[in-house]
Scaffold this active site. Structure first.
Site, mmCIF file in Angstrom:
data_model
loop_
_atom_site.group_PDB
_atom_site.id
_atom_site.type_symbol
_atom_site.label_atom_id
_atom_site.label_comp_id
_atom_site.label_asym_id
_atom_site.label_seq_id
_atom_site.Cartn_x
_atom_site.Cartn_y
_atom_site.Cartn_z
ATOM 1 N N GLY A 156 25.890 -40.283 75.200
ATOM 2 C CA GLY A 156 26.681 -41.493 75.322
ATOM 3 C C GLY A 156 25.900 -42.681 74.793
ATOM 4 O O GLY A 156 25.090 -42.546 73.876
ATOM 5 N N SER A 177 27.556 -31.870 74.362
ATOM 6 C CA SER A 177 28.709 -32.677 74.756
ATOM 7 C C SER A 177 29.583 -31.854 75.679
ATOM 8 O O SER A 177 30.014 -30.754 75.306
ATOM 9 C CB SER A 177 29.511 -33.120 73.527
ATOM 10 O OG SER A 177 30.739 -33.714 73.910
ATOM 11 N N ARG A 240 20.448 -39.551 86.009
ATOM 12 C CA ARG A 240 20.720 -39.452 87.429
ATOM 13 C C ARG A 240 19.848 -38.342 88.014
ATOM 14 O O ARG A 240 19.765 -37.242 87.465
ATOM 15 C CB ARG A 240 22.202 -39.159 87.677
ATOM 16 C CG ARG A 240 23.142 -40.186 87.071
ATOM 17 C CD ARG A 240 22.975 -41.604 87.666
ATOM 18 N NE ARG A 240 23.400 -41.643 89.051
ATOM 19 C CZ ARG A 240 22.607 -42.040 90.042
ATOM 20 N NH1 ARG A 240 21.363 -42.414 89.795
ATOM 21 N NH2 ARG A 240 23.047 -42.065 91.269
ATOM 22 N N GLU A 269 16.492 -39.783 96.023
ATOM 23 C CA GLU A 269 15.893 -41.117 95.910
ATOM 24 C C GLU A 269 16.176 -41.957 97.157
ATOM 25 O O GLU A 269 17.300 -41.981 97.647
ATOM 26 C CB GLU A 269 16.503 -41.786 94.673
ATOM 27 C CG GLU A 269 15.773 -42.997 94.178
ATOM 28 C CD GLU A 269 16.253 -43.404 92.789
ATOM 29 O OE1 GLU A 269 16.445 -44.599 92.587
ATOM 30 O OE2 GLU A 269 16.437 -42.519 91.918
ATOM 31 N N HIS A 287 12.322 -45.831 89.271
ATOM 32 C CA HIS A 287 13.661 -46.234 88.807
ATOM 33 C C HIS A 287 13.623 -47.608 88.126
ATOM 34 O O HIS A 287 14.307 -48.551 88.528
ATOM 35 C CB HIS A 287 14.645 -46.260 89.978
ATOM 36 C CG HIS A 287 16.071 -46.110 89.537
ATOM 37 N ND1 HIS A 287 17.017 -45.453 90.299
ATOM 38 C CD2 HIS A 287 16.729 -46.537 88.431
ATOM 39 C CE1 HIS A 287 18.191 -45.484 89.673
ATOM 40 N NE2 HIS A 287 18.032 -46.137 88.544
ATOM 41 N N ILE A 288 12.837 -47.690 87.047
ATOM 42 C CA ILE A 288 12.685 -48.967 86.335
ATOM 43 C C ILE A 288 13.330 -48.935 84.955
ATOM 44 O O ILE A 288 13.043 -49.784 84.110
ATOM 45 C CB ILE A 288 11.194 -49.344 86.198
ATOM 46 C CG1 ILE A 288 10.425 -48.299 85.372
ATOM 47 C CG2 ILE A 288 10.560 -49.534 87.568
ATOM 48 C CD1 ILE A 288 9.022 -48.751 84.986
ATOM 49 N N GLY A 289 14.214 -47.976 84.722
ATOM 50 C CA GLY A 289 14.803 -47.831 83.391
ATOM 51 C C GLY A 289 15.417 -49.097 82.836
ATOM 52 O O GLY A 289 15.268 -49.408 81.653
#
Length: 326
Positions: A156, A177, A240, A269, A287-289
């Site tokens: 995506g 996909s 995720r 998490e 989780h710093i994306g």
């Protein structure tokens, strides 16, 4: 005329809060931690709008507790915390914040890829210890990146951006996909190939996960997947957490089924599966994306614009259930 009451479940950048304060009375959770479920349900009882995070469960119980609610805006691109069908049944608009964090998250995936490939974390740890004896030809030998095959699971927005960033490294790109729909951007720019999940597992040197979480992707990467991967391969997850079965990952990393992993998100998490932190071949980020100044500010502004639209009875820009406006 009374201004609508809005609750924001965590402190977000001021750019978004300033927009909200123009039209609403805004209350922000003053503590940098998730509010308890019971407290949240009490607070939203008289709210017309809420901005929340992935840590909040937005379901029938939540909607029942907020009879005045006109809309809910997720401060995240993911939305598996929202019962969208239930919101739609109630004609309740809900939204997320896609696009604005695309490049930041893709860049974070690359940071993890290089950190894992080149053993950056253990090398840094040794240097800080003061015990480095000097250069040696067998120290911290990592994996090559240039010319290696990159597998994208979930091509995506973010997966596409991550793949496009591979051009400087001349990496063949494979992608999967779930709908079997071709990604024309990747195929035209990178000569990428749409392949089966099994082929991607077996042929990729680096696999980067960007698929949304749903019943079909939970534990997509379990014991069977890791057995199929190359023993020299690394897996990167900025998507995720529950897409990976962390117990299976722990086993794969310990036994050498795969070479390494770079994680920014986790199955349970913020808890981490016991044993992962002790491994040298995994890099762990909190989780710093989306953690750049511009991305986080743009997320706040988009969430605020979405919520303001809902309060005014208009369709938000990134509505997750636009059919309620038809």
């Amino acid at each position: 005329m009374d201004r609508p009451k809005v609750y924001v479940t965590r402190q977000i950048p001021e750019e978004g809060l300033a927009l909200l304060r123009r039209v609403a009375e805004v209350e922000v959770n003053p503590v940098d931690a998730p509010v308890s479920r019971n407290e949240l349900l009490k607070i939203v009882a008289d709210c017309e709008g809420v901005i929340g995070l992935l840590t909040e469960r937005i379901d029938a119980e939540f909607f029942d507790a907020a009879p005045k609610l006109k809309g809910y805006a997720n401060y995240a691109v993911g939305f598996d915390n929202i019962d969208v069908p239930e919101a739609t049944r109630r004609s309740m608009p809900v939204s997320n914040t896609p696009d604005v964090l695309t490049n930041a998250t893709a860049e974070c995936a690359w940071a993890l890829l290089f950190a894992v490939a080149r053993q950056v974390i253990p090398a840094d740890r040794l240097m800080r210890s003061g015990e480095w004896p000097g250069w040696g030809p067998l120290q911290f030998i990592g994996g090559d990146v240039s010319g290696k095959t990159l597998g994208i699971v979930g091509a995506g927005r973010i997966g596409t951006a991550m793949a496009r960033m591979s051009r400087g490294f001349n990496m063949p790109v494979l992608y999967t996909s779930s709908s079997n729909r071709r990604n024309e951007v990747l195929e035209s720019e990178l000569n990428a190939r749409l392949v089966s999940f099994e082929e991607l597992l077996e042929a990729s040197d680096y696999i980067s996960l960007h698929t949304p979480l749903n019943p079909g992707t939970k534990h997509l990467f379990g014991a069977d997947a890791f057995v199929r991967m190359k023993p020299t391969a690394c897996i990167i997850n900025t998507g995720r957490g529950p897409v990976i079965d962390e117990q299976a990952l722990l086993h794969a990393l310990k036994t050498g089924e795969i070479a390494g992993a770079g994680l920014d998100v986790y199955e349970n998490e913020p808890a981490l599966t016991p044993g992962l932190a002790e491994l040298e071949n995994v890099v762990l980020l909190p989780h710093i994306g989306s953690g750049t100044a511009s991305a986080r500010a743009d997320m706040a502004v988009l969430a605020a614009r979405n919520l303001i639209a809902m309060l005014e009875g208009r369709k938000p820009e990134t509505c997750l259930n636009p059919e309620i406006y038809d």
